[in-house]
Motif scaffolding. Sequence first.
Motif, PDB file in Angstrom:
ATOM      1  N   ARG A 120     -13.674   5.616 -12.562  1.00  0.00           N
ATOM      2  CA  ARG A 120     -12.600   4.918 -13.272  1.00  0.00           C
ATOM      3  C   ARG A 120     -11.505   4.435 -12.324  1.00  0.00           C
ATOM      4  NH1 ARG A 120     -11.398   9.671 -17.475  1.00  0.00           N
ATOM      5  NH2 ARG A 120     -11.549  10.756 -15.467  1.00  0.00           N
ATOM      6  N   PRO A 123     -12.704  -1.153  -9.432  1.00  0.00           N
ATOM      7  CA  PRO A 123     -13.948  -1.932  -9.477  1.00  0.00           C
ATOM      8  C   PRO A 123     -14.940  -1.508  -8.396  1.00  0.00           C
ATOM      9  CG  PRO A 123     -12.026  -3.369  -9.596  1.00  0.00           C
ATOM     10  CD  PRO A 123     -11.522  -2.018  -9.211  1.00  0.00           C
ATOM     11  N   GLY A 144     -17.149   4.819 -16.879  1.00  0.00           N
ATOM     12  CA  GLY A 144     -15.815   4.262 -17.028  1.00  0.00           C
ATOM     13  C   GLY A 144     -15.349   3.328 -15.940  1.00  0.00           C
ATOM     14  N   CYS A 145     -16.248   2.917 -15.049  1.00  0.00           N
ATOM     15  CA  CYS A 145     -15.863   1.953 -14.008  1.00  0.00           C
ATOM     16  C   CYS A 145     -15.353   0.677 -14.695  1.00  0.00           C
ATOM     17  CB  CYS A 145     -17.047   1.644 -13.109  1.00  0.00           C
ATOM     18  SG  CYS A 145     -16.671   0.507 -11.748  1.00  0.00           S
ATOM     19  N   PRO A 146     -14.173   0.189 -14.320  1.00  0.00           N
ATOM     20  CA  PRO A 146     -13.596  -0.960 -15.034  1.00  0.00           C
ATOM     21  C   PRO A 146     -14.374  -2.259 -14.843  1.00  0.00           C
ATOM     22  CG  PRO A 146     -12.253  -0.382 -13.122  1.00  0.00           C
ATOM     23  CD  PRO A 146     -13.244   0.733 -13.304  1.00  0.00           C
ATOM     24  N   ARG A 147     -15.062  -2.412 -13.724  1.00  0.00           N
ATOM     25  CA  ARG A 147     -15.873  -3.606 -13.519  1.00  0.00           C
ATOM     26  C   ARG A 147     -16.854  -3.374 -12.381  1.00  0.00           C
ATOM     27  NH1 ARG A 147     -12.213  -6.641 -12.633  1.00  0.00           N
ATOM     28  NH2 ARG A 147     -12.264  -7.095 -10.411  1.00  0.00           N
ATOM     29  N   ASN A 168     -18.657  -4.779 -18.728  1.00  0.00           N
ATOM     30  CA  ASN A 168     -17.795  -5.315 -17.676  1.00  0.00           C
ATOM     31  C   ASN A 168     -18.557  -5.475 -16.365  1.00  0.00           C
ATOM     32  OD1 ASN A 168     -15.542  -5.324 -19.415  1.00  0.00           O
ATOM     33  ND2 ASN A 168     -15.214  -3.147 -19.015  1.00  0.00           N
TER      34      ASN A 168
END
Length: 273
Positions: A120, A123, A144-147, A168
């Motif tokens: 998290r 990116p 939960g990695c944002p992108r 994402n």
Amino acid sequence: MISGRAMLAGVAGWPVAHSRSPRLHGTWIARHGLDAAYVPLAIPPGRFEECVRALALCGFRGMNVTLPHKEAAFALCDTLTPRARRAGAVNTLVFSGDSIAGDCTDGAGFLASLGEYDPRRGPAVLLGAGGAARAIAAALLDAGCPRVTLVNRSRARAEALAEALGGNIAVADAPPLEEAALLVNTTSLGMAGQPPLALDLSALPADAVVADIVYVPRETALLRAAAARGLRAVGGLGMLLHQAAPGFAAWFGVTPVVDEALEQAVAADIPLR
């Protein structure tokens, strides 16, 4: 020594002689004093299903699956874990009677190899768009990695993977390093016998992590470049060790530990560079 009641498992590939999995599982078997054996299984691509079903009939508990059989393994399974369905490939088979269950532990193994790294945090940029990239991208997104941004020689292949995973995930022609918290090489570049991965890491943030799933050699040119910049560098051996643990537990009834002694045993014949 094993008896006539020994628990049996193995690793299927073509070729398979290079696999470190027999050494890995053999170390765990010896550590726990099990009446068991884990063997290499050289299976030609056109004979995979019949060989697997025959081994199940012969009393094998299951097997690991490596190239080029992961998609074939996915197709023959009677049941699949959610992460195997998401990855579209299987690297671990568990036999129970006439039933074959499939799992994909590559993504979880990769995350475990990162230690306390939190996906998290920012990116991720993945080089490659093959099976390993799919498993790792799915695991990062689900954690939960944002992108996640995919960079691959074939943009069409990367776009197909991005569409399959959803969420994402983006595709780029060049790695957007300036925004990456994590850079991962999922290609064979840098592997022994392959060209090195030539990539300027100067744009990476000072707290970025660089990971390479190649483990032969243990220290690739990419990892050396990351270390020279003072970045945390994570080699591929940890992923190999951690992805193996769920299968061992399913086949032999013991949950193994990944520790420094295991890493040293498996790495004994792997060149540093």
